[in-house]
Design a protein around this motif. Structure first.
Motif, PDB file in Angstrom:
ATOM      1  N   GLU A 167     -46.369  -5.325 127.444  1.00 57.48           N
ATOM      2  CA  GLU A 167     -44.939  -5.608 127.445  1.00 57.48           C
ATOM      3  C   GLU A 167     -44.383  -5.397 126.043  1.00 57.48           C
ATOM      4  O   GLU A 167     -45.066  -5.607 125.046  1.00 57.48           O
ATOM      5  N   LEU A 168     -43.162  -4.923 125.983  1.00 53.99           N
ATOM      6  CA  LEU A 168     -42.467  -4.748 124.719  1.00 53.99           C
ATOM      7  C   LEU A 168     -41.353  -5.778 124.633  1.00 53.99           C
ATOM      8  O   LEU A 168     -40.757  -6.151 125.637  1.00 53.99           O
ATOM      9  N   VAL A 169     -41.083  -6.235 123.398  1.00 48.26           N
ATOM     10  CA  VAL A 169     -40.022  -7.225 123.193  1.00 48.26           C
ATOM     11  C   VAL A 169     -38.683  -6.515 123.039  1.00 48.26           C
ATOM     12  O   VAL A 169     -37.684  -6.891 123.632  1.00 48.26           O
ATOM     13  N   ARG A 170     -38.656  -5.462 122.223  1.00 49.24           N
ATOM     14  CA  ARG A 170     -37.449  -4.671 121.998  1.00 49.24           C
ATOM     15  C   ARG A 170     -37.817  -3.212 122.104  1.00 49.24           C
ATOM     16  O   ARG A 170     -38.440  -2.692 121.186  1.00 49.24           O
ATOM     17  N   PRO A 171     -37.476  -2.534 123.185  1.00 56.41           N
ATOM     18  CA  PRO A 171     -36.722  -2.982 124.357  1.00 56.41           C
ATOM     19  C   PRO A 171     -37.574  -3.847 125.284  1.00 56.41           C
ATOM     20  O   PRO A 171     -38.798  -3.682 125.321  1.00 56.41           O
ATOM     21  N   PRO A 172     -36.962  -4.783 126.027  1.00 59.55           N
ATOM     22  CA  PRO A 172     -37.726  -5.662 126.930  1.00 59.55           C
ATOM     23  C   PRO A 172     -38.151  -4.914 128.190  1.00 59.55           C
ATOM     24  O   PRO A 172     -37.355  -4.727 129.108  1.00 59.55           O
ATOM     25  N   ILE A 173     -39.374  -4.474 128.227  1.00 62.41           N
ATOM     26  CA  ILE A 173     -39.881  -3.680 129.351  1.00 62.41           C
ATOM     27  C   ILE A 173     -41.389  -3.888 129.437  1.00 62.41           C
ATOM     28  O   ILE A 173     -42.037  -4.198 128.426  1.00 62.41           O
ATOM     29  N   SER A 174     -41.952  -3.757 130.624  1.00 64.11           N
ATOM     30  CA  SER A 174     -43.392  -3.976 130.808  1.00 64.11           C
ATOM     31  C   SER A 174     -44.036  -2.792 131.509  1.00 64.11           C
ATOM     32  O   SER A 174     -43.354  -1.925 132.062  1.00 64.11           O
ATOM     33  N   ASN A 175     -45.367  -2.795 131.476  1.00 60.11           N
ATOM     34  CA  ASN A 175     -46.182  -1.811 132.209  1.00 60.11           C
ATOM     35  C   ASN A 175     -45.855  -0.366 131.836  1.00 60.11           C
ATOM     36  O   ASN A 175     -45.841   0.526 132.679  1.00 60.11           O
ATOM     37  N   VAL A 176     -45.584  -0.152 130.543  1.00 57.34           N
ATOM     38  CA  VAL A 176     -45.263   1.193 130.063  1.00 57.34           C
ATOM     39  C   VAL A 176     -46.557   1.998 129.924  1.00 57.34           C
ATOM     40  O   VAL A 176     -47.543   1.533 129.363  1.00 57.34           O
ATOM     41  N   ASP A 177     -46.545   3.217 130.451  1.00 58.23           N
ATOM     42  CA  ASP A 177     -47.719   4.087 130.363  1.00 58.23           C
ATOM     43  C   ASP A 177     -47.700   4.957 129.113  1.00 58.23           C
ATOM     44  O   ASP A 177     -48.729   5.171 128.480  1.00 58.23           O
ATOM     45  N   GLN A 178     -46.528   5.464 128.760  1.00 60.85           N
ATOM     46  CA  GLN A 178     -46.480   6.369 127.610  1.00 60.85           C
ATOM     47  C   GLN A 178     -45.128   6.295 126.917  1.00 60.85           C
ATOM     48  O   GLN A 178     -44.118   5.933 127.517  1.00 60.85           O
ATOM     49  N   ALA A 179     -45.143   6.632 125.629  1.00 58.89           N
ATOM     50  CA  ALA A 179     -43.917   6.705 124.836  1.00 58.89           C
ATOM     51  C   ALA A 179     -43.760   8.128 124.335  1.00 58.89           C
ATOM     52  O   ALA A 179     -44.670   8.668 123.700  1.00 58.89           O
ATOM     53  N   ILE A 180     -42.619   8.738 124.643  1.00 59.51           N
ATOM     54  CA  ILE A 180     -42.301  10.061 124.137  1.00 59.51           C
ATOM     55  C   ILE A 180     -41.558   9.848 122.822  1.00 59.51           C
ATOM     56  O   ILE A 180     -40.413   9.382 122.818  1.00 59.51           O
ATOM     57  N   LEU A 181     -42.211  10.141 121.707  1.00 63.14           N
ATOM     58  CA  LEU A 181     -41.623   9.924 120.394  1.00 63.14           C
ATOM     59  C   LEU A 181     -40.926  11.212 119.967  1.00 63.14           C
ATOM     60  O   LEU A 181     -41.573  12.210 119.658  1.00 63.14           O
ATOM     61  N   VAL A 182     -39.602  11.178 119.980  1.00 60.80           N
ATOM     62  CA  VAL A 182     -38.808  12.374 119.703  1.00 60.80           C
ATOM     63  C   VAL A 182     -38.392  12.387 118.235  1.00 60.80           C
ATOM     64  O   VAL A 182     -37.705  11.472 117.766  1.00 60.80           O
ATOM     65  N   PHE A 183     -38.831  13.404 117.523  1.00 59.58           N
ATOM     66  CA  PHE A 183     -38.502  13.575 116.107  1.00 59.58           C
ATOM     67  C   PHE A 183     -37.995  14.996 115.905  1.00 59.58           C
ATOM     68  O   PHE A 183     -38.666  15.960 116.278  1.00 59.58           O
ATOM     69  N   SER A 184     -36.801  15.114 115.346  1.00 58.54           N
ATOM     70  CA  SER A 184     -36.213  16.438 115.185  1.00 58.54           C
ATOM     71  C   SER A 184     -36.815  17.170 113.994  1.00 58.54           C
ATOM     72  O   SER A 184     -37.203  16.560 112.998  1.00 58.54           O
ATOM     73  N   ALA A 185     -36.890  18.489 114.131  1.00 59.19           N
ATOM     74  CA  ALA A 185     -37.370  19.320 113.026  1.00 59.19           C
ATOM     75  C   ALA A 185     -36.385  19.279 111.860  1.00 59.19           C
ATOM     76  O   ALA A 185     -36.763  19.406 110.697  1.00 59.19           O
ATOM     77  N   ILE A 186     -35.108  19.073 112.195  1.00 61.11           N
ATOM     78  CA  ILE A 186     -34.033  19.089 111.196  1.00 61.11           C
ATOM     79  C   ILE A 186     -32.836  18.336 111.787  1.00 61.11           C
ATOM     80  O   ILE A 186     -32.662  18.288 113.006  1.00 61.11           O
TER      81      ILE A 186
END
Length: 294
Positions: A65-84
Motif C-alpha cells: 500500500e502507498l500513503v501518497r497516493p493512497p492506493i493498494s495492491n500496485v503491481d508496477q510503477a511507470i516512472l516517466v522522465f522526459s529527455a528534455i
C-alpha cells in the motif's frame, strides 16, 4: 458474499467493480473504530443492498500500500522522465526507484519526449543512461507521444496489472496515456475522468481500465522522502547492490567503509555506475540524519 475491487473512492463512497458492474458502497461502521481505511485497489467482500448499492464487509489482505497516493495492491510503477523539458535527472529518478522498490512494486522506466532531442550530444547521453539502467536490471522504454515512438511496446505492460504513473510535473504522463488509449481523452494539464468528473478538484485516486489492466488516475507520488526505509533496507532498493551484497565479507555491510566490500569493488571496476553509488551514499546519509519519529 460477493467480492470485487475498489476502483474509486470519493466523499465517503467506495465504487466497487464486480465483473462489469459498479456497486457504490459505504464502509462498515466498525472500520472506523478498528482504524481500517479501505483503499483504491483493495479486494473487498461486500453485501449488496440492491443492484447498485452495498456495504463493504471485509477488506482482504493487501500485498502493498502507498500513503501518497493512497492506493493498494500496485503491481508496477511507470516512472516517466522526459529527455528534455524538464531535463533528465538521474538523481530524481533514483529517488523514485528507491521508493518504488521499497514498496515491493516493479519499476519500469519510461523516457518521454524523445522527439524533442535535437543535439547529438543529448541523444548520446540519453542512450547512455538508458543502457546504464538496463544493465542495472531495469526495463527502459524510450517514447514520444508526438511521433508514437515506443508507444506500441508499452501496451502489453499493463495486462492484468494495477499500474501507477509517476514522475515530475510536465514530463508528459497524460500525453503518453492518451497515445496508448486515445479514447481516454485525458487533459494534458489536469487529468479528467471517464466517470463524469471534470478537472482534478481533489487528489483522490481512481483506476482506469486499459484493456485487461488498470491504471491509477493520480498525480503520482506527492511525497519523495524516505520515511519507513531504514539504513539496512536501502541497498535492497538498488538491484546491482542487492545482487552483490551477499559477496561482502561482513554481514550487514553498508558498503561505505567496510573492508572487502563487493559493492565498492564493483564500483571500482565500473560494474556499478559511480553516479548510482554516489546517490546511494547520499540517500544513506539522508536516512541516517532523519529525525526519529515518536
Amino acid at each position: 458474499m460477493p467480492e470485487g475491487k475498489i476502483v474509486k473512492a470519493l466523499a465517503g463512497f467506495y465504487y466497487v467493480l464486480d465483473g462489469e458492474r459498479f456497486v457504490q458502497c459505504r464502509g462498515r461502521g466498525l472500520f472506523r473504530k478498528n482504524k481500517i481505511t479501505p483503499l483504491v485497489g483493495d479486494e473487498v467482500v461486500y453485501q449488496a443492498e440492491n443492484d447498485k448499492e452495498g456495504t463493504i464487509i471485509e477488506v482482504l489482505p493487501r500485498k502493498n500500500e502507498l500513503v501518497r497516493p493512497p492506493i493498494s495492491n500496485v503491481d508496477q510503477a511507470i516512472l516517466v522522465f522526459s529527455a528534455i523539458e524538464p531535463a533528465f535527472s538521474t538523481l530524481l529518478l533514483d529517488r523514485f526507484l528507491v521508493l518504488v522498490e521499497a514498496n515491493g512494486i516493479e519499476p519500469v522506466i519510461c523516457i518521454s519526449k524523445t522527439d524533442l532531442i535535437e543535439s547529438a550530444e543529448l541523444k548520446e547521453n540519453i542512450l547512455s543512461f538508458a543502457s546504464d539502467y538496463q544493465e542495472a536490471g531495469y526495463r527502459v522504454f524510450q517514447t514520444s507521444a508526438e511521433n508514437m515512438e515506443g508507444i506500441s511496446s508499452l501496451g502489453p505492460l499493463f495486462e492484468d496489472k494495477i499500474s501507477v504513473f509517476a514522475g515530475q510535473s510536465g514530463v508528459g504522463k497524460s500525453s503518453l496515456l492518451n497515445a496508448i488509449k486515445p479514447d481516454l481523452a485525458l487533459k494534458t494539464d489536469d487529468i479528467s475522468s471517464h466517470l463524469g468528473r471534470g478537472k482534478h478538484t481533489t487528489r483522490h485516486v481512481e483506476l482506469i481500465a486499459i484493456d485487461s489492466g488498470l491504471i491509477a488516475d493520480t498525480p503520482g507520488f506527492s511525497s519523495l522522502d524516505f520515511t519507513g526505509i531504514e539504513v539496512q533496507d536501502l541497498g535492497h532498493c538498488f538491484p546491482e547492490i542487492r545482487e552483490r551484497a551477499g559477496d561482502c565479507k561482513f554481514r550487514g555491510c553498508t558498503h561505505v567503509s567496510e573492508p572487502k566490500c563487493a559493492v565498492k569493488e564493483a564500483v571500482q571496476k565500473g560494474e556499478i555506475k559511480e553516479y548510482r553509488y554516489t546517490h546511494y551514499l547520499s540517500f544513506l546519509e539522508e536516512i541516517k540524519d532523519r529525525k526519529p519519529r515518536y
